[in-house]
Design an enzyme around this catalytic site. Sequence first.
Site, PDB file in Angstrom:
ATOM      1  N   GLU A  91       0.806  -1.217   0.000  1.00 25.58           N
ATOM      2  CA  GLU A  91       0.000   0.000   0.000  1.00 25.58           C
ATOM      3  C   GLU A  91       0.843   1.272   0.000  1.00 25.58           C
ATOM      4  OE1 GLU A  91      -2.389  -0.706   3.447  1.00 25.58           O
ATOM      5  OE2 GLU A  91      -3.984  -1.696   2.322  1.00 25.58           O
ATOM      6  N   GLU A 122       6.867 -21.626   8.247  1.00 22.29           N
ATOM      7  CA  GLU A 122       6.967 -20.754   9.412  1.00 22.29           C
ATOM      8  C   GLU A 122       7.921 -21.302  10.467  1.00 22.29           C
ATOM      9  OE1 GLU A 122       3.627 -21.730  12.650  1.00 22.29           O
ATOM     10  OE2 GLU A 122       2.823 -20.756  10.863  1.00 22.29           O
TER      11      GLU A 122
END
Length: 307
Positions: A91, A122
């Site tokens: 963004e 992860e």
Amino acid sequence: MTAHSELRAQLDTLTTEAFRPELAEIDRLSTLEIARMMNAEDAGVPAAVAGRLERIAAAVDDIAPRMARGGRLIYAGAGTAGRLGVLDASECPPTFNTDPSQVVGLIAGGPSAMVKAVEGAEDSKELAAEDLTALALTADDTVVGISASGRTPYAVGAVEFARARGALTVGLSCNAGSALAAAAEHGIEVVVGPELLTGSTRLKAGTAQKLVLNLLSTVTMIRLGKTYGNLMVDVRASNEKLRARSRRIVALATGASDTEIEAALTATDGEVKNAVLVILGGVDGPTAAALLTTSQGHLRAALTQTR
């Protein structure tokens, strides 16, 4: 103790994983009752973030000067935490006209993990080290490890690797006393409590992480001169929607007529910040560009040089 039972024991100690027996029959409630309950849970998240504003501000005050010297803001996380980092990074270019390389989102397992879980990614500190090695870290970079539990190996490994190489590190988690916060120079622990659905940290924890990332990136960009007041003057008019927004921003900043605004945007190749300086500073396009370069992009500083 087996690895499985050890992991279960660890999860039992985490606030974000706690079971709430009072909600054991939530599925028997009406849809509206469930929605009200969930909304009430969410209402406490901003207060939890508010309790960590001093730590967040301290982190920004360390991040901004590094970015002003050319450093990058790099988010690293797995699952929901990783996706939120990628979202915040993506963004920044349309909002603040940053280069895509300035704010980077790393997610364990790579881009495909944005839409599909990558099993085991992860759990690897080594994978985090590989991803950061590919970016050629410098001392001016900042790495923000994101993990609701505060124990995710990928996030902890990213922070440990970055700190060992002299980069600034931030650890964002939703449990107190987390390994992630301990590994980072700036530990930000936003404790929002157990989730409505046990262990579903895409809920309150995810909301808290999104709010903190909004703060980190937005306030950093304000410190870097990417705004003029609360106006996004670093946007560049690259399509009709943005051209309309650009005109409006210049109008709000200057109070100039439509004719003046169009002339200023034409003279500055659509650069809003430059156009505002042309109008308020009474200079031409090339002069505006030069003044902004010498003021490191800070419009207020550039304006003082025209008076």
